[in-house]
Design an enzyme around this catalytic site. Sequence first.
Site, PDB file in Angstrom:
ATOM      1  N   ASP A  91     -57.251 148.643 -21.973  1.00  0.00           N
ATOM      2  CA  ASP A  91     -56.047 149.097 -21.283  1.00  0.00           C
ATOM      3  C   ASP A  91     -55.002 149.721 -22.211  1.00  0.00           C
ATOM      4  O   ASP A  91     -53.817 149.754 -21.904  1.00  0.00           O
ATOM      5  CB  ASP A  91     -55.422 147.896 -20.561  1.00  0.00           C
ATOM      6  CG  ASP A  91     -55.243 146.710 -21.496  1.00  0.00           C
ATOM      7  OD1 ASP A  91     -55.200 146.918 -22.727  1.00  0.00           O
ATOM      8  OD2 ASP A  91     -55.134 145.562 -21.000  1.00  0.00           O
ATOM      9  N   GLU A 113     -64.502 146.300 -19.659  1.00  0.00           N
ATOM     10  CA  GLU A 113     -63.391 145.373 -19.367  1.00  0.00           C
ATOM     11  C   GLU A 113     -62.588 145.880 -18.164  1.00  0.00           C
ATOM     12  O   GLU A 113     -61.368 145.976 -18.186  1.00  0.00           O
ATOM     13  CB  GLU A 113     -62.483 145.194 -20.593  1.00  0.00           C
ATOM     14  CG  GLU A 113     -61.656 143.920 -20.552  1.00  0.00           C
ATOM     15  CD  GLU A 113     -60.829 143.726 -21.824  1.00  0.00           C
ATOM     16  OE1 GLU A 113     -61.357 143.123 -22.776  1.00  0.00           O
ATOM     17  OE2 GLU A 113     -59.666 144.160 -21.859  1.00  0.00           O
ATOM     18  N   GLU A 127     -49.884 148.263 -20.136  1.00  0.00           N
ATOM     19  CA  GLU A 127     -51.328 148.058 -19.983  1.00  0.00           C
ATOM     20  C   GLU A 127     -51.776 147.902 -18.523  1.00  0.00           C
ATOM     21  O   GLU A 127     -52.850 148.375 -18.145  1.00  0.00           O
ATOM     22  CB  GLU A 127     -51.783 146.838 -20.801  1.00  0.00           C
ATOM     23  CG  GLU A 127     -51.751 147.058 -22.314  1.00  0.00           C
ATOM     24  CD  GLU A 127     -50.381 146.841 -22.942  1.00  0.00           C
ATOM     25  OE1 GLU A 127     -49.389 146.611 -22.205  1.00  0.00           O
ATOM     26  OE2 GLU A 127     -50.293 146.899 -24.180  1.00  0.00           O
ATOM     27  N   HIS A 204     -47.371 139.515 -30.362  1.00  0.00           N
ATOM     28  CA  HIS A 204     -47.086 140.942 -30.571  1.00  0.00           C
ATOM     29  C   HIS A 204     -46.716 141.688 -29.306  1.00  0.00           C
ATOM     30  O   HIS A 204     -46.481 142.884 -29.335  1.00  0.00           O
ATOM     31  CB  HIS A 204     -48.306 141.635 -31.195  1.00  0.00           C
ATOM     32  CG  HIS A 204     -49.461 141.791 -30.226  1.00  0.00           C
ATOM     33  ND1 HIS A 204     -50.233 140.741 -29.823  1.00  0.00           N
ATOM     34  CD2 HIS A 204     -49.943 142.871 -29.573  1.00  0.00           C
ATOM     35  CE1 HIS A 204     -51.153 141.169 -28.970  1.00  0.00           C
ATOM     36  NE2 HIS A 204     -50.993 142.467 -28.803  1.00  0.00           N
ATOM     37  N   ARG A 206     -45.090 143.583 -26.393  1.00  0.00           N
ATOM     38  CA  ARG A 206     -43.854 144.349 -26.224  1.00  0.00           C
ATOM     39  C   ARG A 206     -42.891 143.689 -25.224  1.00  0.00           C
ATOM     40  O   ARG A 206     -41.691 143.675 -25.431  1.00  0.00           O
ATOM     41  CB  ARG A 206     -44.267 145.728 -25.681  1.00  0.00           C
ATOM     42  CG  ARG A 206     -43.296 146.836 -25.742  1.00  0.00           C
ATOM     43  CD  ARG A 206     -43.920 148.033 -25.042  1.00  0.00           C
ATOM     44  NE  ARG A 206     -45.089 148.534 -25.755  1.00  0.00           N
ATOM     45  CZ  ARG A 206     -45.061 149.573 -26.580  1.00  0.00           C
ATOM     46  NH1 ARG A 206     -43.947 150.245 -26.748  1.00  0.00           N
ATOM     47  NH2 ARG A 206     -46.140 149.967 -27.200  1.00  0.00           N
ATOM     48  N   HIS A 237     -48.145 140.091 -37.116  1.00  0.00           N
ATOM     49  CA  HIS A 237     -48.484 141.441 -36.647  1.00  0.00           C
ATOM     50  C   HIS A 237     -47.576 142.450 -37.350  1.00  0.00           C
ATOM     51  O   HIS A 237     -46.382 142.195 -37.518  1.00  0.00           O
ATOM     52  CB  HIS A 237     -48.267 141.508 -35.127  1.00  0.00           C
ATOM     53  CG  HIS A 237     -48.922 142.677 -34.472  1.00  0.00           C
ATOM     54  ND1 HIS A 237     -48.371 143.930 -34.475  1.00  0.00           N
ATOM     55  CD2 HIS A 237     -50.100 142.786 -33.810  1.00  0.00           C
ATOM     56  CE1 HIS A 237     -49.185 144.758 -33.826  1.00  0.00           C
ATOM     57  NE2 HIS A 237     -50.237 144.095 -33.414  1.00  0.00           N
TER      58      HIS A 237
HETATM   59  N1  UDP Z   1     -57.401 138.949 -34.520  1.00  0.00           N
HETATM   60  C1  UDP Z   1     -57.883 139.166 -35.818  1.00  0.00           C
HETATM   61  N2  UDP Z   1     -57.034 138.937 -36.873  1.00  0.00           N
HETATM   62  C2  UDP Z   1     -55.748 138.508 -36.711  1.00  0.00           C
HETATM   63  C3  UDP Z   1     -55.280 138.299 -35.387  1.00  0.00           C
HETATM   64  C4  UDP Z   1     -56.133 138.548 -34.316  1.00  0.00           C
HETATM   65  O1  UDP Z   1     -59.046 139.531 -36.008  1.00  0.00           O
HETATM   66  O2  UDP Z   1     -55.058 138.328 -37.713  1.00  0.00           O
HETATM   67  C5  UDP Z   1     -58.302 139.253 -33.389  1.00  0.00           C
HETATM   68  C6  UDP Z   1     -58.444 138.185 -32.324  1.00  0.00           C
HETATM   69  O3  UDP Z   1     -59.482 137.281 -32.622  1.00  0.00           O
HETATM   70  C7  UDP Z   1     -58.732 138.998 -31.073  1.00  0.00           C
HETATM   71  C8  UDP Z   1     -58.033 140.310 -31.323  1.00  0.00           C
HETATM   72  O4  UDP Z   1     -57.740 140.365 -32.710  1.00  0.00           O
HETATM   73  O5  UDP Z   1     -60.120 139.282 -30.936  1.00  0.00           O
HETATM   74  C9  UDP Z   1     -56.775 140.354 -30.498  1.00  0.00           C
HETATM   75  O6  UDP Z   1     -56.024 141.436 -30.855  1.00  0.00           O
HETATM   76  P1  UDP Z   1     -54.545 141.608 -30.322  1.00  0.00           P
HETATM   77  O7  UDP Z   1     -53.941 140.280 -30.081  1.00  0.00           O
HETATM   78  O8  UDP Z   1     -53.888 142.541 -31.287  1.00  0.00           O
HETATM   79  O9  UDP Z   1     -54.721 142.433 -28.991  1.00  0.00           O
HETATM   80  P2  UDP Z   1     -54.902 142.010 -27.469  1.00  0.00           P
HETATM   81  O10 UDP Z   1     -56.118 141.172 -27.385  1.00  0.00           O
HETATM   82  O11 UDP Z   1     -53.658 141.314 -27.033  1.00  0.00           O
HETATM   83  O12 UDP Z   1     -55.091 143.319 -26.771  1.00  0.00           O
END
Ligand code: UDP
Length: 375
Positions: A91, A113, A127, A204, A206, A237
Amino acid sequence: MIAGTRPELIKVAPVVRQLARYEEIRVSIVSTAQQADLLPAFLDLLDSEVDYRLSVMSAGQSLNALLSGTIAALDPVIAEVLPDLIVVQGDTTTALAGALAARMRGIPLAHIEAGLRTGDTENPFPEETNRRLISHMASLHCAPTRRNRAELVREGIAPQDIVVTGNPVVSSLQNAMRIPHVSGSLDGVFGQLRGLKPIILTTHRRESFGVTLDRNLRTLRAFVAKHPDTALVVPVHPNPAVKETVERILSDTERVTLIEPLDYASFLQLIQQAWLIVSDSGGIQEEVASLGKPLLVLRSVTERPEAIDAGVARLAGEWPGQLEALLDDCEELNNWIASVKPIPNPFGDERSASRIAQAFADFLLGQVESGRAAL
Ligand code: UDP
């Protein structure tokens, strides 16, 4: 295959790997580098090279500038490759731009997804809007769960265009856990955590910048101060709004460790040490059940209610004091923490990525056959 952020790479990598098993399919990988600073550590997850490296980010640009710039950057790549199918995941603005670019070139679009919804276009922003729009441009929808499929059908998507595959993050996680971990980058952190109950925080989103982020961090700081047997570890982040607030509230605090974002294998290694995870991430909601770890979700609403229903996660952002109340609960009711271990992952299994690859192969083969029938 278009990707540009950390979670997109984590999720497309096992699908790319599975597609390599189909001789008649050739995959071109396009990175938009929407998260240029986070991405390099994740490129290794792909067994193959990135074919096209774009660079769509510039400091302070609006979402509209990012969206239009990404479409403009993708278009010549699409014109050159002329793919039979364009794939986007999730997204992000990259995914929406990829979907629009595919549609405007009349090329079929597949969405990994598909069907996640909160029902609230402000949460998460943008998103929820992105994924709704993508669904109405895609020809093939890979829905992680049956609930996601039902959501798509409710919105008028033809049931025959939806395949319930599971989320490829589960495959990715299993792949990453199989690799023996050699990096010693976390040794120092693990040393500091010895004998303590580690809480791992990632944040992280927004929508929570400002008052909510401030309050969450202060709540966690107070909880750790009150409970000398706990510690907090935060892979921070790189978004400047997050970094500034986290450093202002949590720097130089006893039993609180701020670290750089980690590569995937290291992050999973850290999570395995956790007593509790607190996060507003989407992907982490999908991962915790595979790791047997409890999660407090820093959101007022989630598009992944399967984790809440399964009992592995609790929503902690519906009202201002909820995080504090739930943290206190965890301290008192160690039984929830213990109870999550055997819960199966509701988002899929190791074969999620191979089901997606199979769906793509079936779609492409179907196209060849209908082409032949038209001759
Ligand atoms: N993750 C990682 N290293 C970190 C923090 C998160 O590899 O230091 C991984 C986590 O396991 C997950 C993904 O990053 O698979 C999540 O990314 P993020 O939270 O940025 O995005 P969202 O899932 O909210 O779209």
